[in-house]
Enzyme design. Structure first.
Site, mmCIF file in Angstrom:
data_model
loop_
_atom_site.group_PDB
_atom_site.id
_atom_site.type_symbol
_atom_site.label_atom_id
_atom_site.label_comp_id
_atom_site.label_asym_id
_atom_site.label_seq_id
_atom_site.Cartn_x
_atom_site.Cartn_y
_atom_site.Cartn_z
ATOM 1 N N ASN A 40 -33.202 49.457 74.811
ATOM 2 C CA ASN A 40 -31.765 49.715 74.776
ATOM 3 C C ASN A 40 -31.259 49.327 73.399
ATOM 4 O OD1 ASN A 40 -30.996 50.406 77.713
ATOM 5 N ND2 ASN A 40 -32.396 48.641 77.861
ATOM 6 N N GLU A 41 -31.185 50.322 72.556
ATOM 7 C CA GLU A 41 -30.831 50.086 71.155
ATOM 8 C C GLU A 41 -29.310 49.937 71.014
ATOM 9 O OE1 GLU A 41 -33.011 49.410 69.114
ATOM 10 O OE2 GLU A 41 -34.787 50.685 69.232
ATOM 11 N N PRO A 42 -28.843 49.507 69.831
ATOM 12 C CA PRO A 42 -27.399 49.414 69.607
ATOM 13 C C PRO A 42 -26.698 50.703 70.048
ATOM 14 C CG PRO A 42 -28.555 48.477 67.756
ATOM 15 C CD PRO A 42 -29.601 49.030 68.685
#
Ligand code: F6R
Length: 639
Positions: free
Chosen positions: A162-164
């Site tokens: 879950n990236e930025p």
């Protein structure tokens, strides 16, 4: 609302944090919690539903679980696992797949029913992914949800993938990997261009539903992102901050990963301190840097307004404290890294005697010596010391294939012009050409290719050391066996590594040893090389008198610098010396322009080295010291 935090010391921390002295102890503690949970649920006739992570972080946890299975009968028969993520697309049998990772590190060594192993499927067609993700979520829910989810954290602040930009209610889905994440993964894939751009990951919402969440992080490399995740504002820019909203989360850290948290980094802001000298130096320099003032201009009011009233009361007046720290800092500066002959050395970093010292510079890779301490290297030679350099590894993984062809072509021509028969060489060359296009990411090179890569780096190292003024017989190539796997993954340190190091030390009997104390090196080679030197010195200490008179200085490489308050020897470089150092680094042609392993810093090594040494000089200048062009920094290690 997250659990209440009642402590003054941790008042900046927005979730529970437990810090262990080192990664191994922490990993065993986490493994014990997992094992206890499995035992309890199994005894109650229940299944244990575990959420698992990959990456370097949980490896020792898995190793401990395997040990408990083998030695203590811990059974995984009643365990069902869900992995956080998988690259997409990805074949399960690829070396980089998380399926391979999980079987290598855990599943192949325990008695889990393979039907109870769930890992997102990297082989799906695009149009099947959404349905798969939904089913993954439903399967977890139907089993009553995850009992325990373990997590690592990426330097982007990602959990799972879950990236930025990820939302707190996100579910299992296909995502695009952040550029930094792909850089970090590039080692496993033999180059960033081979890293998939996408992954399937559980969402933050999925993770959140777990009854217990343990996020682990080790090493200095993770310290900045841990500070943001623990003390920063909740924001999609750092997805791990969403964990602050959970009642069931705990961060488990080693001291290095925790080192940027307020209670460790600037403890005077949250508690009364025992003001020993090191802390005093750190605090005063921090105060000056925070207020952008030279040390001698700091006032009592400055101290009082920044959590340092206790220091002012205990050891003041503050002007005396300022002078004391100013002098201490001043005394770290020396143009005589081997000691100044005929000088009073009571306030100098190095001893005056013996006037001519024997020094060994240990260089983990063939270019760390000049990149990290090229100026000091040149000075030591210029000042008449008997300087040796020892290249600990061949560095043969970090050379491009086309350079190999270029050098073998050269060898063929050279042999031909000397009237030699080149048939054999040409055969080897043709084999190389045939092999290279078939090479899979991170596949081990043939022995001949590895050798040529090592030779290329060897000639560069000789050229660099010669440029620094060294005699050929003072250049040593150790080729420590732990490194020579031909792969990114290295062997464990063995007796032979320590033995070779002891032999060299014993032959030279140095007064000074310089070694890379650059613990944030992304491939870990530096720390391993450092430990080997320390182990060798410690073993020699028992029988060899010279060792008690041998000082070990740590330098840092291209990745990370000491903080000003830590520095014990700062060697200034003139503009002329900066250019000489640059020329020595230029000798490492295979590492120029675009090295195979640049890390996540796009600057060339010589640029990084210059920026870093200029910055150190500027930091000293801003604190009120003399203004130099550049400075190389060292910290003494007491073994
Ligand atoms: C792994 C995962 C990632 C890693 C993170 C840290 O399944 O989803 O979030 O936990 O990238 O990786 P390491 O542990 O390699 O530093």
């Amino acid at each position: 609302m997250a659990r209440l935090n009642l402590l003054e010391e941790t008042r900046y921390e927005k979730l529970p944090v437990t810090v262990y002295s080192d990664q191994k102890t922490a990993s065993i503690a986490v493994a014990n919690r997992i094992a206890a949970l499995i035992r309890k649920k199994t005894a109650n006739g229940e299944k244990t539903i575990l959420g698992l992570a990959t990456g370097v972080t949980p490896i020792a946890v898995y190793a401990e679980l395997v040990r408990q299975h083998k030695e203590e009968g811990l059974s995984f028969k009643q365990v069902i696992t869900f992995n956080l993520d998988e690259y997409y697309p990805m074949q399960p049998n690829a070396v980089q797949s998380y399926v391979t990772f999980m079987y290598d590190n855990l599943f192949s060594h325990i008695d889990i029913d393979k039907a109870n192993v769930n890992i997102p499927d990297g082989t799906l067609n695009k149009d099947e992914v959404t349905q798969f993700c939904l089913a993954y979520e439903q399967k977890i829910s139907k089993l009553g949800g995850l009992d325990l989810q373990i997590l690592g954290i990426g330097r982007t602040g990602h959990i799972g993938f879950n990236e930025p930009g990820s939302a707190p209610n996100s579910g299992t889905r296909l995502v695009t990997l952040d550029d930094l994440t792909r850089s970090d993964a590039s080692r496993d894939f033999g180059g960033k261009s081979n890293v998939p751009t996408k992954a399937i990951t559980m969402g933050i919402g999925t993770i959140f539903k777990a009854r217990e969440i343990i996020l682990m992080a080790w090493s200095q490399k993770k310290a900045p992102i841990i500070k943001k995740a623990v003390e920063g504002e909740i924001s999609g820019d750092v997805p791990a901050t969403f964990l602050q909203l959970s009642d069931n989360v705990e961060f488990v850290l080693d001291e290095a990963a925790a080192s940027s948290l307020t209670r460790f980094n600037t403890p005077w802001l949250v508690k009364d301190c025992i003001w020993e000298n090191k802390l005093k130096k750190k605090a005063v320099i921090w105060l000056a840097e925070t207020l952008k003032k030279p040390i001698l201009k700091l006032t009592e009011e400055d101290y009082n307004n920044h959590g340092m009233a206790q220091l002012a009361v205990e050891q003041g007046p503050v002007y005396d404290i300022n002078i004391d720290i100013f002098n201490q800092l001043q005394h770290t500066i020396t143009g005589w890294p081997g000691g100044k002959p005929n000088a009073d050395d009571t306030q100098r970093p190095e001893r005056a005697l013996p006037e001519q010292k024997r020094s060994i510079i240990f260089s983990p890779h063939p270019d760390d010596d000049v990149i990290s301490m090229g100026g000091t290297f040149i000075r030591l030679v210029d000042q008449g010391h008997d300087v040796h350099v020892a290249y600990q590894t061949s560095g043969n993984t970090a050379v491009w294939d086309d350079d190999v062809l270029r050098f073998v072509e050269f060898a063929i021509d050279f042999n031909h012009s000397a009237g030699e028969d080149t048939t054999k060489l040409k055969g080897i060359y043709e084999d190389m050409r045939a092999f290279m296009p078939t090479k899979k990411p991170n596949q081990i090179d043939t022995k001949e290719i590895r050798d040529v890569k090592g030779f290329i780096r060897k000639t560069e190292a000789i050229s660099g050391a010669r440029y620094a003024g060294l005699k050929d017989e003072n250049i040593h190539f150790m080729a420590l066996p732990f490194y020579e796997t031909g792969k990114i993954k290295k062997n464990a340190v063995g007796e032979e590594d320590v033995k070779l190091t002891m032999e060299l030390l014993q032959k030279i009997k140095p007064h000074q040893v310089f070694a890379a104390g650059d613990f944030a090196d992304p491939n870990g080679t530096h720390i391993v090389c450092f430990r080997i030197v320390v182990e060798a010195l410690n073993r020699l200490k028992a029988t060899e008198a010279w060792v008690s008179d041998c000082w070990l200085w740590m330098y840092r490489g291209a990745w990370h610098e000491f903080e000003t308050w830590e520095i014990e020897m700062a060697v200034p470089l003139s503009p002329q010396e900066v250019i000489r150092k640059r020329n020595a680094i230029f000798k490492h042609q295979s590492q120029k322009d675009r090295p195979v392993f640049p890390g996540d810093d796009a600057r060339e090594f010589w640029v990084r080295a210059e920026d870093r040494t200029r910055e150190t000089a500027q930091n000293y200048d801003k604190l009120g010291m003399a203004e130099y062009e550049a400075m190389e920094a060292f910290v003494r290690y007491h073994y």
